[in-house]
Design a protein around this motif. Structure first.
Motif, PDB file in Angstrom:
ATOM      1  N   ALA A 106       0.834  -1.206   0.000  1.00 21.62           N
ATOM      2  CA  ALA A 106       0.000   0.000   0.000  1.00 21.62           C
ATOM      3  C   ALA A 106       0.862   1.247   0.000  1.00 21.62           C
ATOM      4  O   ALA A 106       1.947   1.262   0.587  1.00 21.62           O
ATOM      5  CB  ALA A 106      -0.895  -0.004   1.242  1.00 21.62           C
ATOM      6  N   VAL A 107       0.376   2.289  -0.646  1.00 19.54           N
ATOM      7  CA  VAL A 107       1.081   3.576  -0.691  1.00 19.54           C
ATOM      8  C   VAL A 107       0.090   4.683  -0.368  1.00 19.54           C
ATOM      9  O   VAL A 107      -0.997   4.734  -0.957  1.00 19.54           O
ATOM     10  CB  VAL A 107       1.687   3.838  -2.088  1.00 19.54           C
ATOM     11  CG1 VAL A 107       2.433   5.165  -2.108  1.00 19.54           C
ATOM     12  CG2 VAL A 107       2.610   2.706  -2.505  1.00 19.54           C
ATOM     13  N   ALA A 108       0.492   5.564   0.550  1.00 13.67           N
ATOM     14  CA  ALA A 108      -0.340   6.726   0.877  1.00 13.67           C
ATOM     15  C   ALA A 108       0.448   7.999   0.612  1.00 13.67           C
ATOM     16  O   ALA A 108       1.552   8.173   1.130  1.00 13.67           O
ATOM     17  CB  ALA A 108      -0.771   6.672   2.341  1.00 13.67           C
ATOM     18  N   SER A 109      -0.143   8.847  -0.212  1.00 13.15           N
ATOM     19  CA  SER A 109       0.453  10.141  -0.531  1.00 13.15           C
ATOM     20  C   SER A 109      -0.594  11.213  -0.241  1.00 13.15           C
ATOM     21  O   SER A 109      -1.787  10.907  -0.109  1.00 13.15           O
ATOM     22  CB  SER A 109       0.848  10.160  -2.010  1.00 13.15           C
ATOM     23  OG  SER A 109       1.030  11.470  -2.470  1.00 13.15           O
ATOM     24  N   GLU A 154      -4.646   9.380   6.036  1.00 10.03           N
ATOM     25  CA  GLU A 154      -5.644   8.800   6.955  1.00 10.03           C
ATOM     26  C   GLU A 154      -6.152   7.459   6.422  1.00 10.03           C
ATOM     27  O   GLU A 154      -6.346   6.512   7.182  1.00 10.03           O
ATOM     28  CB  GLU A 154      -6.850   9.738   7.106  1.00 10.03           C
ATOM     29  CG  GLU A 154      -6.507  11.139   7.598  1.00 10.03           C
ATOM     30  CD  GLU A 154      -5.977  11.155   9.001  1.00 10.03           C
ATOM     31  OE1 GLU A 154      -6.403  10.306   9.808  1.00 10.03           O
ATOM     32  OE2 GLU A 154      -5.103  12.007   9.276  1.00 10.03           O
ATOM     33  N   GLU A 155      -6.338   7.406   5.094  1.00 13.43           N
ATOM     34  CA  GLU A 155      -7.021   6.241   4.517  1.00 13.43           C
ATOM     35  C   GLU A 155      -6.233   4.936   4.671  1.00 13.43           C
ATOM     36  O   GLU A 155      -6.821   3.862   4.782  1.00 13.43           O
ATOM     37  CB  GLU A 155      -7.300   6.479   3.024  1.00 13.43           C
ATOM     38  CG  GLU A 155      -8.343   7.541   2.760  1.00 13.43           C
ATOM     39  CD  GLU A 155      -8.337   7.962   1.301  1.00 13.43           C
ATOM     40  OE1 GLU A 155      -8.867   7.210   0.454  1.00 13.43           O
ATOM     41  OE2 GLU A 155      -7.764   9.027   0.991  1.00 13.43           O
ATOM     42  N   ILE A 156      -4.910   5.052   4.719  1.00 13.89           N
ATOM     43  CA  ILE A 156      -4.109   3.814   4.811  1.00 13.89           C
ATOM     44  C   ILE A 156      -4.358   3.094   6.145  1.00 13.89           C
ATOM     45  O   ILE A 156      -4.138   1.888   6.270  1.00 13.89           O
ATOM     46  CB  ILE A 156      -2.601   4.096   4.593  1.00 13.89           C
ATOM     47  CG1 ILE A 156      -1.851   2.786   4.258  1.00 13.89           C
ATOM     48  CG2 ILE A 156      -1.976   4.786   5.783  1.00 13.89           C
ATOM     49  CD1 ILE A 156      -0.389   2.977   3.846  1.00 13.89           C
ATOM     50  N   LEU A 157      -4.850   3.838   7.127  1.00 13.34           N
ATOM     51  CA  LEU A 157      -5.104   3.239   8.443  1.00 13.34           C
ATOM     52  C   LEU A 157      -6.188   2.156   8.353  1.00 13.34           C
ATOM     53  O   LEU A 157      -6.275   1.284   9.216  1.00 13.34           O
ATOM     54  CB  LEU A 157      -5.525   4.317   9.451  1.00 13.34           C
ATOM     55  CG  LEU A 157      -4.537   5.480   9.638  1.00 13.34           C
ATOM     56  CD1 LEU A 157      -5.096   6.513  10.605  1.00 13.34           C
ATOM     57  CD2 LEU A 157      -3.180   4.974  10.145  1.00 13.34           C
ATOM     58  N   GLU A 158      -6.988   2.219   7.305  1.00 13.58           N
ATOM     59  CA  GLU A 158      -8.077   1.235   7.118  1.00 13.58           C
ATOM     60  C   GLU A 158      -7.686   0.147   6.126  1.00 13.58           C
ATOM     61  O   GLU A 158      -8.516  -0.680   5.761  1.00 13.58           O
ATOM     62  CB  GLU A 158      -9.336   1.938   6.570  1.00 13.58           C
ATOM     63  CG  GLU A 158      -9.832   3.116   7.397  1.00 13.58           C
ATOM     64  CD  GLU A 158     -10.375   2.665   8.729  1.00 13.58           C
ATOM     65  OE1 GLU A 158     -10.924   1.550   8.793  1.00 13.58           O
ATOM     66  OE2 GLU A 158     -10.216   3.417   9.711  1.00 13.58           O
ATOM     67  N   CYS A 159      -6.459   0.156   5.659  1.00 12.77           N
ATOM     68  CA  CYS A 159      -6.052  -0.778   4.598  1.00 12.77           C
ATOM     69  C   CYS A 159      -6.081  -2.232   5.090  1.00 12.77           C
ATOM     70  O   CYS A 159      -5.526  -2.539   6.147  1.00 12.77           O
ATOM     71  CB  CYS A 159      -4.639  -0.431   4.121  1.00 12.77           C
ATOM     72  SG  CYS A 159      -4.065  -1.497   2.787  1.00 12.77           S
TER      73      CYS A 159
END
Ligand SMILES: NC(=O)c1ccc[n+]([C@@H]2O[C@H](COP(=O)([O-])OP(=O)(O)OC[C@H]3O[C@@H](n4cnc5c(N)ncnc54)[C@H](OP(=O)(O)O)[C@@H]3O)[C@@H](O)[C@H]2O)c1
Length: 330
Positions: free
Chosen positions: A33-36, A59-64
């Motif tokens: 996963a990548v969060a930018s 924030e969204e990666i916390l739900e990955c």
């Protein structure tokens, strides 16, 4: 690690690329996963390394789903907040150096990791290189006698960009936190925490240290020497001097490469460590080993070491009078 470790990255910038390249060389790791801050940047980065989950916010990666660990590679000022968010969400973290902007932030990160019982480690990649183990072995075998002093430098000419992270105080700019941390790390590793710290610095027009020199003194008389500059190139080598010889870390000493044992009155012994990749695979492997073994922190780089390193950087900053906007946020 027995299963494939799914890595996530927050802050896909320059160092994140090098780290992701090294993950591709590990058979039991993959970029998941990548969060930018930008979905386009996340997609471009993920596309290069085959990551299946992309996020246009941190924030969204916390739900990955199926995420095993996150590598935080934002500028220094983001380390504390994003680490704490991941830890609170139960996600293990490898956080770039410097661990935080100051000791108070580092304490909060560690308190969160311990309360949530989630793995946390600072990405001092040099710590995990075979050359460090070799140097430690030579010292414990008595090859250089008693350690008297440690001396290390790190210098390169950074083009002035007042907005960029190297010169911008709002992003924790300056030589000490960016590269002086490496000589500080080496001193702490081989001499421990000093009893006296003196330091001087030169400041850029943006108000951050563009050159810093610190001397560490120890109760038994040992001394540590730290030099870092973003004004010019320095040789970037390191020495551990002992009563019976010297260990020389060749340039660039913080990377994989050559190490020499120079015993007093005997022939030097050179060791070269072949390393595939950039050298970030060692820290990634340490994280995966700890996760596999259910360890909340690394034995090689425990959180107490990161606290001491942050305490040392704070003490040097106090000596040179370097205060960041982030310090006022405590
Ligand atoms: N271990 C090492 O050898 C090594 C080497 C270099 C750097 N580092 C450390 O890694 C961290 C990042 O360094 P870097 O050289 O990779 O930096 P960089 O190229 O500027 O990348 C940092 C990334 O963080 C994101 N970011 C989040 N907030 C930001 C902000 N306010 N301003 C700019 N970017 C922001 C950006 O990605 P998005 O906008 O796409 O989210 C950016 O691409 C630093 O803490 C540094 O000390 C370690």
């Amino acid at each position: 690690m027995s299963k494939t470790c799914n890595w996530g990255i927050i802050g896909p910038g320059r160092i994140a690329h090098k780290f992701a390249q090294d993950l591709t060389g590990l058979k039991n790791a993959r970029l998941h996963a990548v969060a930018s801050r930008s979905l386009e940047r996340a997609q471009a980065f993920a596309g290069e390394y085959g990551a299946s989950h992309v996020f246009g916010s941190y924030e969204e990666i916390l739900e990955c789903p199926d995420l095993d660990i996150v590598y935080i590679a934002t500028p220094h000022t983001g380390h504390c907040a994003y680490t704490i968010k991941c830890l609170e969400a139960g996600i293990p973290v490898l956080c770039e150096k410097p661990f935080a902007m100051n000791l108070a932030e580092a304490e909060k990160m560690i308190e969160t990791a311990r309360r949530r019982r989630v793995f946390l480690m600072e990405a001092i990649w040099t710590r995990f290189m075979p050359k460090i183990r070799q140097a430690a072995d030579w010292i414990s075998e008595g090859a250089i006698g008693e350690v008297i002093s440690v001396k290390a430098d790190f210098g390169f000419p950074a083009p002035m960009n007042p907005e960029g992270r190297l010169f911008n105080p709002d992003l924790g700019g300056g030589a000490l936190l960016d590269i002086g941390i490496y000589p500080a790390f080496l001193n702490l590793l081989f001499l421990g925490y000093p009893s006296k710290i003196t330091a001087v610095a030169h400041f850029s027009d943006t108000g951050v240290d563009d050159e810093v020199a610190a001397t560490l003194e120890y109760p038994a008389g040992q001394m540590g020497h730290i030099h870092a500059t973003i004004r010019n190139r320095t040789k970037t080598e390191a020495f551990i001097h002992g009563t019976k010889g010297v260990i020389h870390f060749h340039p660039h000493w913080f990377r994989p490469g050559n190490l020499s044992l120079i015993p007093e009155g005997d022939r030097p012994q050179d060791v070269y460590f072949e390393t595939a990749g950039n050298g970030y695979q060692f820290e990634a492997e340490e994280c995966m080993h700890c996760l596999d073994a259910g360890k909340p922190e690394s034995d090689l780089l425990p959180l107490s070491f990161s606290l001491d390193l942050m305490r040392l950087l704070d003490a040097i900053r106090k000596e040179i009078g370097l205060v960041y906007p982030a310090d006022g946020k405590e």
